[in-house]
Design a protein around this motif. Sequence first.
Motif, PDB file in Angstrom:
ATOM      1  N   ASN A 490       0.808  -1.229   0.000  1.00 17.98           N
ATOM      2  CA  ASN A 490       0.000   0.000   0.000  1.00 17.98           C
ATOM      3  C   ASN A 490       0.836   1.271   0.000  1.00 17.98           C
ATOM      4  O   ASN A 490       0.308   2.373   0.140  1.00 17.98           O
ATOM      5  N   THR A 491       2.136   1.131  -0.141  1.00 23.00           N
ATOM      6  CA  THR A 491       2.999   2.307  -0.229  1.00 23.00           C
ATOM      7  C   THR A 491       4.298   1.912  -0.913  1.00 23.00           C
ATOM      8  O   THR A 491       4.726   0.757  -0.847  1.00 23.00           O
ATOM      9  N   GLY A 492       4.934   2.863  -1.576  1.00 22.89           N
ATOM     10  CA  GLY A 492       6.213   2.596  -2.233  1.00 22.89           C
ATOM     11  C   GLY A 492       6.055   1.822  -3.526  1.00 22.89           C
ATOM     12  O   GLY A 492       5.031   1.154  -3.756  1.00 22.89           O
ATOM     13  N   THR A 493       7.047   1.932  -4.383  1.00 27.34           N
ATOM     14  CA  THR A 493       7.053   1.207  -5.647  1.00 27.34           C
ATOM     15  C   THR A 493       8.411   0.556  -5.857  1.00 27.34           C
ATOM     16  O   THR A 493       9.426   1.005  -5.326  1.00 27.34           O
ATOM     17  N   LEU A 494       8.421  -0.502  -6.634  1.00 26.41           N
ATOM     18  CA  LEU A 494       9.660  -1.134  -7.077  1.00 26.41           C
ATOM     19  C   LEU A 494       9.584  -1.261  -8.581  1.00 26.41           C
ATOM     20  O   LEU A 494       8.679  -1.920  -9.111  1.00 26.41           O
ATOM     21  N   GLU A 495      10.515  -0.636  -9.285  1.00 22.24           N
ATOM     22  CA  GLU A 495      10.520  -0.660 -10.742  1.00 22.24           C
ATOM     23  C   GLU A 495      11.675  -1.518 -11.233  1.00 22.24           C
ATOM     24  O   GLU A 495      12.817  -1.366 -10.776  1.00 22.24           O
ATOM     25  N   ILE A 496      11.370  -2.406 -12.163  1.00 22.28           N
ATOM     26  CA  ILE A 496      12.356  -3.320 -12.744  1.00 22.28           C
ATOM     27  C   ILE A 496      12.443  -3.026 -14.230  1.00 22.28           C
ATOM     28  O   ILE A 496      11.428  -3.071 -14.934  1.00 22.28           O
ATOM     29  N   ASP A 497      13.649  -2.700 -14.682  1.00 21.41           N
ATOM     30  CA  ASP A 497      13.880  -2.440 -16.107  1.00 21.41           C
ATOM     31  C   ASP A 497      14.955  -3.377 -16.623  1.00 21.41           C
ATOM     32  O   ASP A 497      15.922  -3.687 -15.921  1.00 21.41           O
ATOM     33  N   LEU A 498      14.807  -3.795 -17.861  1.00 18.87           N
ATOM     34  CA  LEU A 498      15.899  -4.385 -18.614  1.00 18.87           C
ATOM     35  C   LEU A 498      16.323  -3.338 -19.635  1.00 18.87           C
ATOM     36  O   LEU A 498      15.492  -2.808 -20.382  1.00 18.87           O
ATOM     37  N   ASP A 500      19.430  -1.573 -22.454  1.00 23.99           N
ATOM     38  CA  ASP A 500      20.574  -1.842 -23.321  1.00 23.99           C
ATOM     39  C   ASP A 500      21.797  -1.101 -22.765  1.00 23.99           C
ATOM     40  O   ASP A 500      21.744  -0.478 -21.707  1.00 23.99           O
ATOM     41  N   ARG A 501      22.897  -1.160 -23.474  1.00 20.35           N
ATOM     42  CA  ARG A 501      24.151  -0.564 -23.000  1.00 20.35           C
ATOM     43  C   ARG A 501      24.061   0.949 -22.897  1.00 20.35           C
ATOM     44  O   ARG A 501      24.864   1.577 -22.197  1.00 20.35           O
ATOM     45  N   TYR A 502      23.081   1.563 -23.577  1.00 21.63           N
ATOM     46  CA  TYR A 502      22.932   3.017 -23.567  1.00 21.63           C
ATOM     47  C   TYR A 502      21.909   3.495 -22.532  1.00 21.63           C
ATOM     48  O   TYR A 502      21.681   4.694 -22.404  1.00 21.63           O
ATOM     49  N   GLY A 503      21.293   2.583 -21.801  1.00 23.78           N
ATOM     50  CA  GLY A 503      20.305   2.954 -20.814  1.00 23.78           C
ATOM     51  C   GLY A 503      18.884   3.006 -21.325  1.00 23.78           C
ATOM     52  O   GLY A 503      17.961   3.339 -20.552  1.00 23.78           O
ATOM     53  N   ASN A 504      18.650   2.700 -22.611  1.00 27.37           N
ATOM     54  CA  ASN A 504      17.287   2.605 -23.117  1.00 27.37           C
ATOM     55  C   ASN A 504      16.566   1.464 -22.403  1.00 27.37           C
ATOM     56  O   ASN A 504      17.155   0.417 -22.128  1.00 27.37           O
ATOM     57  N   ARG A 505      15.264   1.616 -22.155  1.00 24.46           N
ATOM     58  CA  ARG A 505      14.514   0.691 -21.295  1.00 24.46           C
ATOM     59  C   ARG A 505      13.401  -0.011 -22.079  1.00 24.46           C
ATOM     60  O   ARG A 505      12.239   0.361 -21.999  1.00 24.46           O
ATOM     61  N   PRO A 506      13.728  -1.055 -22.807  1.00 22.07           N
ATOM     62  CA  PRO A 506      12.705  -1.723 -23.619  1.00 22.07           C
ATOM     63  C   PRO A 506      11.706  -2.537 -22.807  1.00 22.07           C
ATOM     64  O   PRO A 506      10.567  -2.724 -23.228  1.00 22.07           O
ATOM     65  N   VAL A 507      12.102  -3.036 -21.624  1.00 21.53           N
ATOM     66  CA  VAL A 507      11.232  -3.871 -20.799  1.00 21.53           C
ATOM     67  C   VAL A 507      11.085  -3.209 -19.437  1.00 21.53           C
ATOM     68  O   VAL A 507      12.088  -2.903 -18.781  1.00 21.53           O
ATOM     69  N   ARG A 508       9.822  -3.001 -19.003  1.00 21.09           N
ATOM     70  CA  ARG A 508       9.557  -2.276 -17.765  1.00 21.09           C
ATOM     71  C   ARG A 508       8.428  -2.960 -16.997  1.00 21.09           C
ATOM     72  O   ARG A 508       7.369  -3.258 -17.560  1.00 21.09           O
ATOM     73  N   LEU A 509       8.668  -3.178 -15.711  1.00 21.54           N
ATOM     74  CA  LEU A 509       7.667  -3.776 -14.823  1.00 21.54           C
ATOM     75  C   LEU A 509       7.701  -3.048 -13.495  1.00 21.54           C
ATOM     76  O   LEU A 509       8.766  -2.646 -13.029  1.00 21.54           O
ATOM     77  N   ARG A 510       6.529  -2.913 -12.852  1.00 23.68           N
ATOM     78  CA  ARG A 510       6.462  -2.146 -11.614  1.00 23.68           C
ATOM     79  C   ARG A 510       5.534  -2.822 -10.596  1.00 23.68           C
ATOM     80  O   ARG A 510       4.421  -3.236 -10.932  1.00 23.68           O
ATOM     81  N   PHE A 511       6.015  -2.957  -9.375  1.00 21.67           N
ATOM     82  CA  PHE A 511       5.168  -3.256  -8.233  1.00 21.67           C
ATOM     83  C   PHE A 511       4.721  -1.908  -7.686  1.00 21.67           C
ATOM     84  O   PHE A 511       5.532  -1.173  -7.104  1.00 21.67           O
ATOM     85  N   ASP A 512       3.446  -1.546  -7.856  1.00 15.32           N
ATOM     86  CA  ASP A 512       3.056  -0.175  -7.514  1.00 15.32           C
ATOM     87  C   ASP A 512       2.497  -0.073  -6.095  1.00 15.32           C
ATOM     88  O   ASP A 512       2.366  -1.070  -5.366  1.00 15.32           O
ATOM     89  N   GLU A 513       2.143   1.150  -5.707  1.00 21.21           N
ATOM     90  CA  GLU A 513       1.703   1.424  -4.342  1.00 21.21           C
ATOM     91  C   GLU A 513       0.254   1.027  -4.102  1.00 21.21           C
ATOM     92  O   GLU A 513      -0.251   1.152  -2.973  1.00 21.21           O
ATOM     93  N   LYS A 514      -0.426   0.497  -5.122  1.00 20.71           N
ATOM     94  CA  LYS A 514      -1.806   0.052  -4.985  1.00 20.71           C
ATOM     95  C   LYS A 514      -1.925  -1.469  -4.950  1.00 20.71           C
ATOM     96  O   LYS A 514      -3.038  -2.005  -5.014  1.00 20.71           O
ATOM     97  N   GLY A 515      -0.791  -2.145  -4.874  1.00 20.14           N
ATOM     98  CA  GLY A 515      -0.828  -3.597  -4.805  1.00 20.14           C
ATOM     99  C   GLY A 515      -0.923  -4.273  -6.155  1.00 20.14           C
ATOM    100  O   GLY A 515      -1.284  -5.453  -6.227  1.00 20.14           O
ATOM    101  N   ASN A 516      -0.574  -3.551  -7.232  1.00 15.88           N
ATOM    102  CA  ASN A 516      -0.647  -4.102  -8.580  1.00 15.88           C
ATOM    103  C   ASN A 516       0.742  -4.336  -9.170  1.00 15.88           C
ATOM    104  O   ASN A 516       1.675  -3.580  -8.887  1.00 15.88           O
ATOM    105  N   ILE A 517       0.852  -5.356  -9.997  1.00 22.92           N
ATOM    106  CA  ILE A 517       2.033  -5.544 -10.849  1.00 22.92           C
ATOM    107  C   ILE A 517       1.669  -5.006 -12.221  1.00 22.92           C
ATOM    108  O   ILE A 517       0.740  -5.491 -12.867  1.00 22.92           O
ATOM    109  N   VAL A 518       2.399  -3.972 -12.648  1.00 20.46           N
ATOM    110  CA  VAL A 518       2.091  -3.239 -13.866  1.00 20.46           C
ATOM    111  C   VAL A 518       3.245  -3.416 -14.843  1.00 20.46           C
ATOM    112  O   VAL A 518       4.419  -3.308 -14.456  1.00 20.46           O
TER     113      VAL A 518
END
Length: 623
Positions: A490-498, A500-518
Motif C-alpha cells: 500500500n505504499t512505495g514502488t519497485l521498478e524493474i527495467d531491462l 541496453d548498453r545506452y540505458g534505453n529501457r525496452p522492458v519495464r515492470l512495476r510493483f506499484d503502491e496500490k498492490g498491482n504488478i504493472v
Amino acid sequence: MFPKTTHILFFSLLTHLSAVAQTGSPAEPVRYVGGETVDPTVHEGRLRYAIGVESRQTVRVNRTHAEWADDHGWTYNHAPNLCYWNNTFYQQYLSNPVDEHISPGQTLITTSKDGRQWSKPTVVFPPYVPPKGVQIPDSSNGYMMHQRMGFYVAPNGRLLVLAFYGHAEDPFKEGGIGRVVREAYKDGSYGPIYFIRYTSHKTVNGVQWNETNTSYPFYKKSPDAGFIDACNALLSDKLMTFQWWDEDRGLDGFYNGKEGREALSYYRRKDGKTVALWKWSHSGLSSDNGQTFSKPVKVPTFVMAGGKQWGQRTEDGRYAICYNPTEYNEHRFPLIVVSGDDGILYDNMLIVQGEVPPRRFFGRWKDFGPCYTRGIEEGNGNPPGNDMWLTYSMNKEDIWVSRVPTPIRYTVSGPVADNFDGLTLNGGVTDWNIYAPQWAPVTVVNSPNGTGKCLELSDKDPYDYARAIRVFEEGNRIETKLKIRAAQNNTGTLEIDLTDRYGNRPVRLRFDEKGNIVVTNGSQEKVIQTYQAGKWYEVGFRVNASLNGSYDLAIDGKTVLEKAALAEAVKSVERLSIRTGPYRNLPNRKTPNEDPEPPLPGADEPVSPALFYVDDVRISTSK
C-alpha cells in the motif's frame, strides 16, 4: 631552392617539435583515446557502467531536523577529502548555511570502519572568529573555509587534518588568511588548532598575516615535538603542498616558482614521472618528484569544466582518471572514469555515478550532479582490498563515497546466478552497482523466510530512491528470472527495467503502491495482477531484442503476457535495473541552476517506509 644547410636545420626543427609534442611529454601529458562521449540529454550519458561500483551517501543534509544530520542544519556541503588511517576512513568536507563562498563556513569530519556505516559529522574547524582587539581589514563579508587538501599522514604515523581560512567571498590571494592544522588522535579526538602557513599575500590594506593578528598560534608553539615533526615533514613535501598553490601562489618562493592551476591532483607513472591534473582539463609533468613542473597545458581530449578531476594509480597497477565529461559548468553529471595501462593513454569512459537526485535546497553556485571528486592521495592510507575509493558532493548538498573495484571492467561473460548467500551481512554486493542514499539503503540481509540471504532495498526518502543494477552478458535474446518480495502493498514502488548498453529501457515492470504488478506493452501500461505483502513472486522475462522485438512475461512460472511490444527499440540488452522509484531525468541541462526556489516540500521528513527483497537472480544470454 634552399641551401642544403637550410634543409638540415628545417628537418632538425621538425624533429625537435615532434619530440616536444609527443603524447606523454609536457606538451600533452595525457590523452583520452576512447570513442565514447556523453549524451548530455540524459543523466547516465548513454554510457556503460564500471561494474560493481558501490555508492553510498555519508551525509544527508536536513535543515529542519539538524539532529538527524550534522546538528547545524546547513545545506551547502562540498569539497570532500578522504583518507584511511588507523583502520578507519576519514571524510572531510566544508559547510556553509546556504550558499557557496558566503560566511560563516566550517569544516566537518565523518568516519567509518567499512566505508558503509558512517558516524555523525563533527566540526573539526569552526567558523573563524578574529582575535579580540584586532582590527581585521577586508572582513565586511565575514570569513569562510576553503581547502584543496584535507589530510596528511606523516612519516612518523601522525595524521594531520588541514583547512584554509579566508575572507568571503574570495579567499584567494589578498582574500586569504592562512592554512590551519590539527592532529587526529587514535581515540577519535583532535588536538589544538594551529596555523601551519600564513598566506604570502598582504591584505588590500597592506597587512601581513602572522601570529599577532590571527586567532590560533603558529604550529611551532605546540609542546608536542612529534606534531611539529609531522608539520615540518608536510612543509618539506613540495609535491603534497603544491595543492595549496591556487589559494596562496607563494609570493615568498614557497612553491619554487612553479606555476599551477586550480585543485591539483597527481599520480606517479611507472617511469617515475609525476602527472599533475587540474580543473578545466589542465595537466603538467614533473621529472623530479614535484620539485618543478612543466607549464600547465589544456588537454583537448579531456572535456570538462570547473569541476575537479582525480587521477591515481590503481591497485591492479593500471591508472584511472575520474571527472565530469561536460563543459556545462552548472550541470556536472555524470561522474565517469577512464582507465589506461601507462598513465598516459586512457580509454573506456564508464559511469561511476549516473544519478542526479533533485536538489532539495537552493543555494548560490550549487551545481547539479556529483562533483569535486577526490580519492585517497598517495601516502594517505590504503584500505583493504583492490578498490579505488572516491568521495564527492551531490548537488553541493549531500556528501557521498563510491567504492570502485579494480580491475575496472564493463562487460560480463557467461550466465548470472546470484543468490547472495555467500555475501557478508551488510557487506558489498559482488558485481552489482549499488546506489544507496541514507534514507534509501541497499543492504545484504538474512532472507525474511528464514533461509539464506537476499538483497534488501528500503526507502523512506521523499525525493530519492534505492537502486541496484546487475550488468550481464550483452545479447539480443535473454532470459531473466528473479524473486521479489514486498513487505507492504500500500505504499512505495519497485521498478524493474531491462536496459541496453545506452540505458534505453525496452522492458519495464512495476510493483506499484496500490498492490498491482504493472507492465509496459509498447506505449501502454497494463495491470497484470495484484501482489500480496510478505509473499515471494518469481518474475521471468524472455526477451527478443531483434527487429520488431518483443518479450514474454511469466509470474511464478505461469505466462501472463506473450509477445509484448518493447517500450523502446533496441538491438540488445545488458543490464537489469531495480529501483524504489520512477525513472528520472530532471534536472537536465536546461534546468535553471541559479533561479532562487523554496525548499522542496517535505524534504526533511521521511515518508512511509517501503521495503522490498530481491533474491535468486538468474540471467542467460544468447546472441
